[in-house]
Design a protein around this motif. Structure first.
Motif, PDB file in Angstrom:
ATOM      1  N   LYS A 298       5.859  -6.689   2.016  1.00  0.00           N
ATOM      2  CA  LYS A 298       5.570  -6.429   3.389  1.00  0.00           C
ATOM      3  C   LYS A 298       4.464  -5.228   3.242  1.00  0.00           C
ATOM      4  CE  LYS A 298       9.362  -7.852   5.903  1.00  0.00           C
ATOM      5  NZ  LYS A 298       9.853  -8.836   4.965  1.00  0.00           N
TER       6      LYS A 298
ATOM      7  N   ARG B 264       2.411  -2.077   5.271  1.00  0.00           N
ATOM      8  CA  ARG B 264       2.571  -1.067   6.255  1.00  0.00           C
ATOM      9  C   ARG B 264       2.053  -1.476   7.345  1.00  0.00           C
ATOM     10  NH1 ARG B 264       0.588   3.724   4.816  1.00  0.00           N
ATOM     11  NH2 ARG B 264      -0.322   2.727   3.124  1.00  0.00           N
ATOM     12  N   ASN B 265       2.300  -1.038   8.566  1.00  0.00           N
ATOM     13  CA  ASN B 265       1.448  -1.547   9.679  1.00  0.00           C
ATOM     14  C   ASN B 265       0.230  -0.467   9.631  1.00  0.00           C
ATOM     15  OD1 ASN B 265       2.491  -3.653  10.920  1.00  0.00           O
ATOM     16  ND2 ASN B 265       4.059  -2.270  12.036  1.00  0.00           N
TER      17      ASN B 265
ATOM     18  N   ASP C 167      -3.282  -2.548   3.074  1.00  0.00           N
ATOM     19  CA  ASP C 167      -2.425  -1.646   2.484  1.00  0.00           C
ATOM     20  C   ASP C 167      -2.502  -1.806   1.019  1.00  0.00           C
ATOM     21  OD1 ASP C 167      -0.172  -0.156   1.296  1.00  0.00           O
ATOM     22  OD2 ASP C 167       1.335  -0.641   2.651  1.00  0.00           O
TER      23      ASP C 167
END
Lengths: 387, 387, 387, 387
Positions: C168, C170-171, C192
């Motif tokens: 995933k 990062r936002n 990212d």
């Protein structure tokens, strides 16, 4: 996008319609609808039912609040004022009813037999109740809302009768105001008073004979701007869409745009409408054989839809048909009925046309609010003035 | 659900059509399409373009594999064989071209002016290229696939000409095989050889005068089962849907179902078709004024669509119009053109009808595979035989 | 109304699309389309085919003239550059071909088996050729035209990757310009860079294992005005329409609007976006969990669509399936294929979204010409500024 | 073709729906609808209104006669039992009403502000009345008819809750009968009794805090045959159509098919469902991560739709917003409301799914009569048994 569905059986609890996509802020009341419903009931040659039981009252049960539309779907109900006499035959639940209500044979000219076979139905009544022209009351309700919408932009729609039972009215060339006043005053919505008299006589004769009469009505749309509909794809053409709407009316068997019914007899140099320009007004046509639509697009002239209506198939002196059980030849059920519905069909035709014009209008000028559409429409007219 | 879009400009690179929803397993080849395209080009009174440049060849570039449809959308291209002469005028990119191709004024009877104003277009050519009846070649391509589909179920569609320039053919009552052979042999697709001669004379006269002629054609659908379309909602009625399809043809100005054009003159007892029963066959009608559709549903009789065609508006001896810049009165552009397209319009009409019948047919009998549809259709016929 | 159909088989002659209803006057060239097609081919983890054979070149063969759209339907063709190797297998006519092209069994995760049974098809190839994600090239072509259209009104659409194979990102909270530049520079379209490295490693591992990876992409629409879509009827809601468009992409298995994937975990006071007002700008939201859509209507914030993509089902190390003739258990066909299509799926997602936003935009501001839409849109913005 | 429109405002006279295209001969009563409406009202965490005032009773006022559908459109009305308290505010005609009913500010998370701006509306109430989730009662009425239709073919649809406010239920693998009985017995429609307890506690806590909770529900369709939907065109894919229907539910913010929410984490070899064959049954899958749909076509496995629901935005402890007149920051209106609607949303989801499955089912097996559809469906099953 304006769209609608109607529902309801001829002798059921009520007719209903839901109109989706009507813009916000249209001032409308039940009176606007009831006025059109009462126009639909009129016309010399209508039977008792139209005159009495069908004294329809529309109720708006959604979509209008504090006097104007709120962009949510509009629901209109028209209750059957004779329901108590039909509550057994038309009962929602399985229930015994008088077997005389079961039709033993299919009436020629109705959906009866085709529907009975298509739907493998137990009874012809299951079909005829919905196929009945009673459904057009719901369509007039829908059309009356669209008419109100169009009136905000100066677009007016009316109809008149051109022929009944072979009696043809002379052509008259009068403006929309005169057509409206003359047609509303005539018991057969005819603009030619000599023909009117003969039409009435013809209806009386048919009534005496247990027969029925067809005819021809014209729907006139005044004030529609240039630019509704499109040439670009077959199913966007305004004339094609009007044809679907008009031919879907129960008794209509032929539809023409403008002088379409005579188009096979006129040469190109006679048929087509020459163009001229008038300062301050814009492009105009010398004639209007095209009926206001060229290449599937409205051209700014009056839109004219000419429709031929068949004699209604419910005859007092019935036709030959077949008993569905025995397959033997029998006479169709004799039904008390109208003799001539041509004037009423014209009023229904106005509604059919109003819906399609309203659809095309909101496609061109947006469909959200009366205020926004007026803004877009004015800007378009200002643009046109400069072209 | 069968649906389609057509595209392409009259002098563009190619016409195209995508047909979505055609069932799996239909045997089809480019020949099936080219045959119909060649029928569209014929007819006494067509100009040079139809005869030569429009010698269309269809290419199927998707949706068919190893001789049959594979349920994926079918793409048909019809290349413009004259493209090299139009590659500058119609160039995809901005490019200089001979300014004689810019039309200074709008031709009466065309989409020219309405489209020019609606679309705020720089040039009338931007509109006329798509509004042209050349687009009907793509529609015939689509219709030819639908005709092939319907032929799997014994449904055949043809057309004949009933009137040209006011010359009316006598009514003939012959079966579909004879209509097909007679219409294909006649240079004007007319079944009455006396009228045919007069029609041809009429066309020659119009040609000499620089004029054009309209007329009337009839599309005949033989073998359609009872039960296509529905009475239940206005836009599902088969007659209404056929009307949209036919009225969307560029030159059609009036559409009738069955004897619709005469419906205003006949009384109810004359107009409606009495029903009888024949063992081993089922329910039949003594006459067919309804044109095979009652209550919006096919009734098992021959489906008949009667259309009136306007004289085409491209005249050698042109009409008066307005110069778009100066707003002064001028003569419209004189275009080499056809004199009479009525026979060709009939062929296009066949295609329009074929699409709607195929749609209604797959709604009734499922739309997945020829084999499944045949299974469902046979089971329905077995059911009908027992009703 | 904008609508479109695509067509074409994965190894057929060409892919095609017809876009109907695109307004007049949009400046567009094949380059605009080819740029998007090349973006679709990229992304670490794509196989050879994407990189080489699929070097797609779009041809516009209708609807555009002299550098701009002319309101007629736009046809786009993307020819199969490898056609010579498939002309026998995919032959329009019945023809012998190498039987190794016949798939003896259905691949899990594909339309193969369901399509084979539904369509009673002779061969799985009849299904897989159309079900293939190759079709999305045609959709990207359509989307690229819609993107161009939207760019005229300051609306921009891009996508980035949030997750691949469980890795995933990062936002990040950056503006559209930065998202665009960062995503275009990343081989996996990830914002990212730490996650990007791990994603690439993960892809390499999967490749070594003959396995495939899914992931998650986000489509971002910047500049969409308040007021697209409608709350009034279920199928007019903008979020619902976006969902259909996105879920119709071959590999997408889940769609969320805004922070939808986390909506089950946040309380009402955390989830909903508080409103404030900024003079000269108007109403704004402090957060954007709603993803720019409330009640089915765009609210003026960035529109965010979050999609989860399954690992593609064509595996080098194949899964177990059944031989269609013998019904015995066998290994599915091993196909040379992509390992990870998440970045490409995001580009396809942009196109799916672009079409729906363009539809809703033309519904609100009319659909006829760029000039008219700009006029209507400015007037709406002026109105908004005063509310 | 099945299609429907709903109408009605939250506090208006009634909700309504018209369902068009329901086949002939379906046995149905108001009880069938009321049962589903009562299921919609239940669920721990609903406020008073749901429990009392919303004690909805559906009336069928058209389309059903003598206990079964008659192929004509079905109209369902659900009267507002609290109308007398709203007859002024919601009056059809312009009328004075208590100004406390005028909302001075837009509530975050609702259609309020976006609708107010889009429609240039005088009052937010004009928007919120239709945007309210109250509308889903009409959709459940529609869905209940479709469920009844599907039950004739052994297709059953239910739902259960997987998560509320972050409390996740364990995965259970039980058959449809057990899911139905367990979910109906649980106050939160949860199959995991341990999670159920925590969910209830969570709801109580949120209630005490004046907060609301979202969650996740799953709709399960058992008995759907292979072959619904199509891979051939983007908007015919069954998963895409289900997504539109589900995302159009007021509180749904994310939709997945099968294990879609986990698809980004599983490799291809883990995600895809291997195929085997069982004599007498046919092709089966070892797992069902695809959720019963591959390539847009149902594959014969259980269809699974997984939805995430946002916490409802009507908070007792309201969020910050803006006064529409002064533009100053204010607290949104505090509304007595539900705390958690996840179980109810699941019931609505069942209806949304039922409609789409019924549509696809009638496309495949014809749409005219229950008897005909059964005939076509059996023949298809017999064919499948031989493949």
């Amino acid at each position: 996008m304006i769209r609608f569905l109607t529902s309801g059986e001829s002798h059921g609890r009520c007719l209903a319609a839901i109109i989706d996509g009507m813009p916000y802020g249209l001032k409308i009341s039940e009176k606007d609808i009831n006025l059109e419903l009462s126009r639909r009931r009129k016309g010399y040659g209508r039977g008792e039912r139209a005159a009495s039981i069908e004294n329809d009252i529309a109720e708006i049960v959604s979509g209008v609040r504090q006097g104007r539309t709120i962009a949510s779907p509009i629901t209109i109900l028209i209750k059957n004022r004779d329901w108590q006499n039909w509550s057994e035959v038309m009962c929602l639940e399985k229930m015994k009813f008088d077997k005389r209500f079961i039709m033993p044979s299919a009436r020629p000219g109705h959906a009866d037999l085709a529907g009975y076979l298509k739907y493998d139905s137990e009874e012809i009544r299951d079909i005829l109740e919905r196929a009945s022209a009673r459904e057009t009351a719901a369509r007039v309700a829908v059309g009356s809302v669209c008419k109100k919408f169009l009136s905000e932009f100066g677009i007016r729609i009316t109809s008149y009768v051109k022929e009944i039972g072979g009696i043809k009215a002379r052509n008259v060339n009068i403006d929309i105001d005169k057509i409206i006043s003359a047609s509303e005053q005539s018991p057969v919505r005819c603009l030619d008073s000599a023909a009117e008299k003969n039409m009435i006589k013809m209806i009386e004769k048919a009534q005496a004979d247990g027969n029925t009469l067809g005819g021809r009505f014209v729907v006139v749309v005044s004030g529609a701007p240039v630019g509704l509909g499109s040439h670009a794809q077959w199913d966007n053409k305004l004339d094609a869409r009007l044809s679907l709407a008009l031919m879907s009316i129960q008794s209509v068997k032929a539809v023409a745009i403008g002088a379409g019914f005579n188009a096979s007899e006129l040469s190109g140099s006679k048929f087509h409408d020459e163009i001229y320009y008038k300062k301050g007004i814009g492009y105009l046509r010398k004639t209007n054989n095209a009926g206001g639509i060229e290449g599937g697009i409205s051209n700014g002239e009056t839109i004219i839809c000419d429709c031929i209506v068949k004699p209604i198939p419910s005859l007092k002196k019935p036709l030959t048909t077949v008993d569905l059980k025995t397959k033997k030849s029998v006479k169709a059920e004799a039904v008390r009925s109208d003799v001539c519905v041509v004037p009423a069909a014209g009023v229904v035709g106005e509604s059919a046309v109003a819906v399609e014009i309203a659809k095309a209008f909101t496609e061109k000028f947006s469909g959200d609010t009366i205020r926004e559409i007026k803004r877009n429409f004015s800007a378009y007219r200002a643009y046109l003035a400069k072209r």
